[in-house]
Motif scaffolding. Structure first.
Motif, PDB file in Angstrom:
ATOM      1  N   THR A  22       6.725  10.767  -1.811  1.00 14.83           N
ATOM      2  CA  THR A  22       6.123  10.331  -0.316  1.00 14.83           C
ATOM      3  C   THR A  22       4.816   9.589  -0.844  1.00 14.83           C
ATOM      4  O   THR A  22       4.422   9.602  -2.032  1.00 14.83           O
ATOM      5  CB  THR A  22       4.840  11.667  -0.233  1.00 14.83           C
ATOM      6  N   ALA A  23       4.034   8.877   0.169  1.00 18.19           N
ATOM      7  CA  ALA A  23       3.079   8.159   0.396  1.00 18.19           C
ATOM      8  C   ALA A  23       1.412   8.662   0.891  1.00 18.19           C
ATOM      9  O   ALA A  23       0.767   8.226   0.752  1.00 18.19           O
ATOM     10  CB  ALA A  23       3.294   6.472   1.136  1.00 18.19           C
ATOM     11  N   ALA A  24       2.043   9.269   0.489  1.00 18.17           N
ATOM     12  CA  ALA A  24       0.899  10.755   0.884  1.00 18.17           C
ATOM     13  C   ALA A  24       0.407  11.905  -0.299  1.00 18.17           C
ATOM     14  O   ALA A  24       1.838  12.054  -0.654  1.00 18.17           O
ATOM     15  CB  ALA A  24       0.998  11.375   2.421  1.00 18.17           C
ATOM     16  N   ARG A  25      -0.410  12.675  -0.087  1.00 22.90           N
ATOM     17  CA  ARG A  25      -0.644  14.094  -0.964  1.00 22.90           C
ATOM     18  C   ARG A  25       0.085  15.203   0.081  1.00 22.90           C
ATOM     19  O   ARG A  25      -0.872  15.529   1.288  1.00 22.90           O
ATOM     20  CB  ARG A  25      -1.685  14.251  -1.244  1.00 22.90           C
ATOM     21  N   SER A  60       0.967  -1.060  -0.109  1.00 16.27           N
ATOM     22  CA  SER A  60       0.397   0.077   0.114  1.00 16.27           C
ATOM     23  C   SER A  60       1.006   1.208   0.166  1.00 16.27           C
ATOM     24  O   SER A  60       0.304   2.436  -0.756  1.00 16.27           O
ATOM     25  CB  SER A  60      -1.168  -0.129   1.621  1.00 16.27           C
ATOM     26  N   THR A  61       1.818   1.042   0.626  1.00 15.98           N
ATOM     27  CA  THR A  61       2.810   2.459   0.641  1.00 15.98           C
ATOM     28  C   THR A  61       3.560   2.672  -0.451  1.00 15.98           C
ATOM     29  O   THR A  61       3.643   3.733  -1.130  1.00 15.98           O
ATOM     30  CB  THR A  61       4.412   1.939   1.557  1.00 15.98           C
ATOM     31  N   GLN A  62       3.793   1.785  -1.125  1.00 13.81           N
ATOM     32  CA  GLN A  62       4.407   1.812  -2.709  1.00 13.81           C
ATOM     33  C   GLN A  62       3.182   2.234  -3.600  1.00 13.81           C
ATOM     34  O   GLN A  62       3.895   2.922  -4.143  1.00 13.81           O
ATOM     35  CB  GLN A  62       5.174   0.700  -3.176  1.00 13.81           C
ATOM     36  N   ILE A  63       2.390   2.187  -3.509  1.00 16.35           N
ATOM     37  CA  ILE A  63       0.867   2.017  -4.142  1.00 16.35           C
ATOM     38  C   ILE A  63       0.779   4.063  -4.133  1.00 16.35           C
ATOM     39  O   ILE A  63       0.467   4.198  -5.406  1.00 16.35           O
ATOM     40  CB  ILE A  63       0.067   1.510  -3.987  1.00 16.35           C
ATOM     41  N   GLN A  64       1.020   4.053  -3.073  1.00 16.13           N
ATOM     42  CA  GLN A  64       0.653   5.211  -2.718  1.00 16.13           C
ATOM     43  C   GLN A  64       1.858   6.578  -3.210  1.00 16.13           C
ATOM     44  O   GLN A  64       1.687   7.101  -3.620  1.00 16.13           O
ATOM     45  CB  GLN A  64       0.916   6.431  -1.099  1.00 16.13           C
ATOM     46  N   ILE A  75      16.600   7.787  -6.239  1.00 21.11           N
ATOM     47  CA  ILE A  75      15.789   7.657  -4.913  1.00 21.11           C
ATOM     48  C   ILE A  75      14.712   6.584  -6.228  1.00 21.11           C
ATOM     49  O   ILE A  75      13.960   6.570  -7.077  1.00 21.11           O
ATOM     50  CB  ILE A  75      14.303   8.273  -4.906  1.00 21.11           C
ATOM     51  N   ASP A  76      14.649   4.809  -5.662  1.00 25.15           N
ATOM     52  CA  ASP A  76      14.191   4.189  -6.076  1.00 25.15           C
ATOM     53  C   ASP A  76      12.333   4.002  -5.409  1.00 25.15           C
ATOM     54  O   ASP A  76      12.470   3.664  -4.813  1.00 25.15           O
ATOM     55  CB  ASP A  76      14.660   2.816  -5.529  1.00 25.15           C
ATOM     56  N   LEU A  77      11.898   4.494  -6.292  1.00 25.71           N
ATOM     57  CA  LEU A  77      10.378   5.272  -5.872  1.00 25.71           C
ATOM     58  C   LEU A  77       9.490   3.459  -6.158  1.00 25.71           C
ATOM     59  O   LEU A  77       8.332   3.369  -6.034  1.00 25.71           O
ATOM     60  CB  LEU A  77       9.002   5.768  -7.317  1.00 25.71           C
ATOM     61  N   PHE A  78       9.745   2.335  -6.227  1.00 28.76           N
ATOM     62  CA  PHE A  78       9.461   1.294  -6.262  1.00 28.76           C
ATOM     63  C   PHE A  78       9.799   0.265  -5.296  1.00 28.76           C
ATOM     64  O   PHE A  78       8.867  -0.466  -4.570  1.00 28.76           O
ATOM     65  CB  PHE A  78       9.790   0.242  -7.424  1.00 28.76           C
ATOM     66  N   ASN A  79      10.818   0.882  -4.276  1.00 27.88           N
ATOM     67  CA  ASN A  79      10.544  -0.015  -3.193  1.00 27.88           C
ATOM     68  C   ASN A  79      10.391   1.402  -1.942  1.00 27.88           C
ATOM     69  O   ASN A  79      10.553   2.402  -2.134  1.00 27.88           O
ATOM     70  CB  ASN A  79      12.441   0.834  -2.810  1.00 27.88           C
ATOM     71  N   PRO A  80       9.534   0.843  -0.844  1.00 25.13           N
ATOM     72  CA  PRO A  80       8.460   1.733  -0.299  1.00 25.13           C
ATOM     73  C   PRO A  80       9.406   2.398   1.036  1.00 25.13           C
ATOM     74  O   PRO A  80       8.724   3.036   1.881  1.00 25.13           O
ATOM     75  CB  PRO A  80       7.614   0.564   0.704  1.00 25.13           C
ATOM     76  N   LYS A  81      11.370   1.621   0.989  1.00 24.77           N
ATOM     77  CA  LYS A  81      11.663   2.955   1.837  1.00 24.77           C
ATOM     78  C   LYS A  81      12.218   4.157   1.504  1.00 24.77           C
ATOM     79  O   LYS A  81      12.645   4.642   1.829  1.00 24.77           O
ATOM     80  CB  LYS A  81      12.599   1.563   2.190  1.00 24.77           C
ATOM     81  N   THR A 141      -2.547   2.994   6.913  1.00 22.31           N
ATOM     82  CA  THR A 141      -1.008   2.710   5.811  1.00 22.31           C
ATOM     83  C   THR A 141      -0.255   3.389   6.102  1.00 22.31           C
ATOM     84  O   THR A 141      -0.403   4.213   6.792  1.00 22.31           O
ATOM     85  CB  THR A 141      -1.740   3.038   3.915  1.00 22.31           C
ATOM     86  N   THR A 142       0.613   2.691   5.636  1.00 24.72           N
ATOM     87  CA  THR A 142       2.062   3.672   5.832  1.00 24.72           C
ATOM     88  C   THR A 142       2.339   5.044   5.114  1.00 24.72           C
ATOM     89  O   THR A 142       3.110   4.575   4.009  1.00 24.72           O
ATOM     90  CB  THR A 142       2.903   2.967   6.684  1.00 24.72           C
ATOM     91  N   ASN A 143       2.560   6.269   5.516  1.00 19.44           N
ATOM     92  CA  ASN A 143       3.367   7.292   4.406  1.00 19.44           C
ATOM     93  C   ASN A 143       4.915   6.171   4.718  1.00 19.44           C
ATOM     94  O   ASN A 143       5.252   6.065   5.789  1.00 19.44           O
ATOM     95  CB  ASN A 143       3.473   8.465   5.522  1.00 19.44           C
ATOM     96  N   SER A 144       5.629   6.965   3.578  1.00 17.57           N
ATOM     97  CA  SER A 144       7.258   6.688   3.754  1.00 17.57           C
ATOM     98  C   SER A 144       7.558   8.175   2.540  1.00 17.57           C
ATOM     99  O   SER A 144       6.664   8.538   1.714  1.00 17.57           O
ATOM    100  CB  SER A 144       7.623   5.537   2.903  1.00 17.57           C
ATOM    101  N   MET A 145       8.245   9.456   3.095  1.00 10.47           N
ATOM    102  CA  MET A 145       8.560  10.184   1.793  1.00 10.47           C
ATOM    103  C   MET A 145      10.126  10.675   2.168  1.00 10.47           C
ATOM    104  O   MET A 145      10.977  10.292   3.032  1.00 10.47           O
ATOM    105  CB  MET A 145       7.726  11.579   2.741  1.00 10.47           C
ATOM    106  N   ARG A 146      10.731  11.097   1.497  1.00  9.12           N
ATOM    107  CA  ARG A 146      12.015  11.584   1.135  1.00  9.12           C
ATOM    108  C   ARG A 146      12.178  13.266   0.636  1.00  9.12           C
ATOM    109  O   ARG A 146      10.733  13.399   0.018  1.00  9.12           O
ATOM    110  CB  ARG A 146      12.996  10.759   0.234  1.00  9.12           C
ATOM    111  N   ILE A 147      12.442  13.569   1.971  1.00 13.22           N
ATOM    112  CA  ILE A 147      12.183  15.614   2.008  1.00 13.22           C
ATOM    113  C   ILE A 147      14.089  15.833   1.229  1.00 13.22           C
ATOM    114  O   ILE A 147      15.137  15.575   2.517  1.00 13.22           O
ATOM    115  CB  ILE A 147      11.818  15.583   3.225  1.00 13.22           C
ATOM    116  N   LEU A 148      13.931  16.871   0.367  1.00  8.00           N
ATOM    117  CA  LEU A 148      15.405  17.727   0.407  1.00  8.00           C
ATOM    118  C   LEU A 148      15.310  18.976   1.016  1.00  8.00           C
ATOM    119  O   LEU A 148      13.830  19.673   1.478  1.00  8.00           O
ATOM    120  CB  LEU A 148      15.121  17.928  -0.895  1.00  8.00           C
ATOM    121  N   LEU A 149      16.356  18.938   2.378  1.00  6.06           N
ATOM    122  CA  LEU A 149      16.560  20.437   3.180  1.00  6.06           C
ATOM    123  C   LEU A 149      17.562  20.888   2.888  1.00  6.06           C
ATOM    124  O   LEU A 149      18.643  20.632   2.189  1.00  6.06           O
ATOM    125  CB  LEU A 149      16.202  19.273   4.529  1.00  6.06           C
TER     126      LEU A 149
END
Length: 729
Positions: free
Chosen positions: A649-652, A369-373, A609-615, A673-681
């Motif tokens: 991100t797995a959320a909007r 579900s994380t990957q789908i999102q 970033i590997d977008l098919f990997n939920p991590k 569902t679980t959110n996973s996100m990568r953020i540039l800072l």
């Protein structure tokens, strides 16, 4: 798509109507870029945050009206639209006589043995006679427009090739042809005429219903849009179903299509190199391509659909593997950026399916579900692109609606196993990494159809030209410099059906003879190479199925295509490889095929970033093995690297606020569902605050920092009401 729709009805019983508890702070206007279709009311488990909720079916249910279902999605800031089946549906009030006092079960499509073709109990596939269309307009279309719907999707105008034996169909035959019905099992000509009538009946049905919708909307001061949700011509032909397809794109009352391509259609086994098996990615690539060909010259809106599961029960691993294949295929068309991200989220997020190698059924695993999102939220930002898929451009394969007319039943011993006459023209090139384009014969009157085609491959082994005009366009294109490859023995039993090339002033034994004569060639042209004006014609006297039904059977086609391409491009050689790649903004889309010219993997240089990997890991390079796909975010192509932003991100994401020392936002996604996100800072955060909308601190979060890319990874449980995130540095 052909669906197991009754699950959706059962789900509505299981979940009570949820009161509106929407978060009021949506920061942007609904763009209409992404959508999903649902029979359900709004549920927190399926709040996937696309732009549009396409509410399915106009029927009322005990304790729940259509208008209430519609309002439940509006209350959560969704743009609402409407979809219903036009060839079948929950129309028992018509079938069983409640509407007009007459039982109409006789409208069912009927097979030779007398059995009706059905989508469920009291839900037949319909012969669209006048009374049915009258009901459909007054009881469905009028109702939804009165409820505030401005966009209508008519799903699956389908007439099964195996049907055509009912009394109402016989009456339509007499009315259309002017002579009594003939059983399609008796001759190839009868089959062709039967399927041509099926095609006409749904063309007429769509024309009637869409024109009514436009006119009724106009009477209320509303500009109603009408779209067709349909399988591809590739799939309908393969599955032996007849539908109007390309002809609808020219109707002024049709505004666009949904290309219904998903695992269930694309995994249909095909032949290549003498082996029959599933080739999901390759098939999906051709299915989406046929929909682009059908609509691009007419400038109609086109949504691409794919599905994280499919209609038939499988296991979660199977769904994931095939979803990645179809998702990758749709992204390889850079001219499309409207998507139906899934049908029936209620069956994806609230229904159980098997674990791999087990009989145990579970709800969707969190990793999936994380990957789908992550994937569908990327579609919300997917740009159009001027880039092209890597490989030799400009080779097209001709197709026509009449591909659907010759599939069932077989006659005179002529067979076309698994639609191999089509795949024989496409797979030999596709498997060598050539991004074959499909060209609709019906659209040749539009200059754009052949504008970028250098070499066009065609055959009349499994289709026939429906108008003489199409040959005039083809002959003119060749004379002006186009290169045509014609493949076919022209000995299938459909060559002699009663059609324009053998009636009136024409007396040709095969339609190709009329085409060759227009190009001043011998109508009974032998195999060889011929100059025509500034162009060339190559003739291979083999049916295309022979190129894929035998091991190395495609060598004649490949040799001819290579010579033709050199001729058409002033000496350029075809590039053979085993992969397809495309850049779209920051995204890299890669597919590597098995059975290709080599077995080497494809390597994408990072960091990505590997977008098919939920991590969402950052990789210094991504190795894509044959038989797999990759969806990547290239960190080198970030537009403004000094601007804090959520990259994946797995959320909007809503309500972003940036200050010199902080970045905050609201993340929404389905419950459970679980959110996973990568953020540039700009730099590593010194504090991270995660809160729900009530201000309570969320404690079960995970974080990590990648100093090389200056990206922060975060994970926490999703909430449809939203999770507030504040990062400070």
């Amino acid at each position: 798509m052909i669906i197991r729709f009754f699950y959706c009805l059962l789900l509505l019983i299981a979940f009570p109507l949820v009161s509106a508890q929407s978060f009021s702070g949506r920061s942007e206007e609904v763009s209409g870029k992404t959508a999903f279709q649902t029979s359900s009311i709004w549920l927190p488990q399926i709040d996937i945050r696309s732009d549009i909720a396409i509410v399915y079916g106009a029927n009322d249910r005990p304790g729940l009206t259509f208008e209430q279902r519609l309002q439940s999605w509006k209350d959560h800031q969704y743009q609402t639209q409407f979809m219903t089946g036009i060839a079948w549906g929950d129309y028992k009030d018509y079938y069983l006589g409640k509407w007009d006092g007459k039982n109409h079960m006789n409208v069912a499509q009927v097979q030779q043995n007398g059995d009706a073709v059905s989508h469920g109990e009291y839900n037949p596939y319909v012969v669209p006679i006048d009374s049915y269309l009258d009901y459909f307009k007054k009881e469905i279309i009028k109702k939804v427009i009165d409820a505030g719907i401005h966009s209508i999707f008519l799903e699956e105008p389908e007439f099964w090739a195996k049907s055509g034996y009912s009394d109402v169909f016989k009456k339509e035959w007499q009315r259309y042809y002017g002579f009594p019905w003939r059983a399609q099992d008796q001759s190839a000509e009868n089959t062709y005429l039967s399927n041509k009538l099926k095609y006409h009946l749904y063309y007429h049905a769509i024309q009637e219903v869409s024109s009514y919708a436009k006119a009724y909307g106009k009477s209320k001061g509303v500009d109603v849009k009408v779209y067709i949700a349909t399988h591809s011509l590739v799939n309908y032909s393969s599955w032996e179903i007849v539908s109007p397809e390309a002809s609808l794109a020219s109707l002024p009352s049709i505004d666009g299509y949904i290309a219904q391509v998903w695992t269930g259609t694309s995994r249909t086994p095909t032949y290549y190199n003498g082996i029959e098996k599933e080739r999901t990615f390759e098939n999906a690539f051709l299915e989406y391509g046929s929909m682009v060909s059908m609509t691009a010259p007419t400038h109609r809106t086109l949504f691409f659909l794919t599905d994280p599961i499919e209609d038939w029960p499988r296991d979660w691993s199977d769904y994931k593997h095939n979803y990645e294949a179809t998702f990758t295929a749709e992204l390889l068309y850079p001219m499309i950026n409207h998507y139906e991200v899934m049908p029936w989220p209620e069956r994806i997020y609230t229904h159980t399916y098997k674990l791999p190698n087990s009989n145990k059924e579970v709800l969707i695993p969190r990793y999936y579900s994380t990957q789908i999102q992550v994937m569908i939220n990327a579609l919300n930002n997917m740009p159009l692109s001027g880039h092209k898929v890597n490989g030799s451009q400009g080779i097209g394969v001709l197709m026509c609606n009449s591909l659907m007319f010759q599939r069932f039943p077989e006659h005179d011993g002529y067979t076309d196993p698994q639609f191999s006459n089509f795949y024989g023209q496409t797979f030999p090139l596709l498997k060598r990494g050539i991004p074959v384009q499909l060209v609709h014969l019906e659209n040749l009157g539009y200059p754009e159809s052949l504008q970028h085609i250098k070499v066009l491959i065609m055959s009349y082994s499994n289709m026939k030209p429906m108008t003489e005009k199409s040959h005039q366009y083809l002959a003119a294109w060749v004379k002006a410099g186009g290169v045509l490859i014609y493949c076919g023995r022209d000995n299938d039993p459909y060559q002699n059906v009663m059609e324009w090339w053998n009636t009136g002033k024409n007396h040709f034994k095969a339609p190709s003879e009329q085409l060759f004569k227009l190009m001043n060639l011998n109508p009974e042209l032998r195999a060889g190479q011929y100059h025509v004006g500034k162009g060339m014609v190559y003739v291979i006297r083999q049916d295309p199925k022979e190129f894929v039904l035998q091991h190395d059977g495609d060598i004649p086609l490949i040799a001819t295509a290579a010579a033709a391409y050199k001729n058409a491009t002033q000496g350029r050689s075809l590039i053979f490889k085993d992969n397809f790649c495309l850049e779209r903004g920051p995204y890299d889309i890669v597919a590597v095929m098995k059975e290709g010219v080599d077995t080497n993997p494809y390597v994408v240089q990072g960091p990505v970033i590997d977008l098919f990997n939920p991590k969402l890991p950052v990789l210094q390079d991504k190795v894509v093995e044959p038989g797999s796909e990759a969806f990547l975010y290239d960190l080198k192509r970030i537009r403004n690297k000094k601007h804090p932003q959520v990259l994946a991100t797995a959320a909007r994401i809503y309500k972003e606020v940036i200050t010199p020392k902080s970045y905050s936002f609201l993340a929404k996604s389905p419950l459970n569902t679980t959110n996973s996100m990568r953020i540039l800072l700009p730099q590593k955060p010194v504090s991270i605050l995660v809160q729900n909308v009530d201000g309570q601190i969320v404690s079960n979060i995970e974080t990590s920092w990648d100093p090389l890319t200056k990206t922060c990874w975060m994970s926490f449980d999703n909430n449809p009401q939203g999770i507030h995130v504040t990062l400070k540095w």
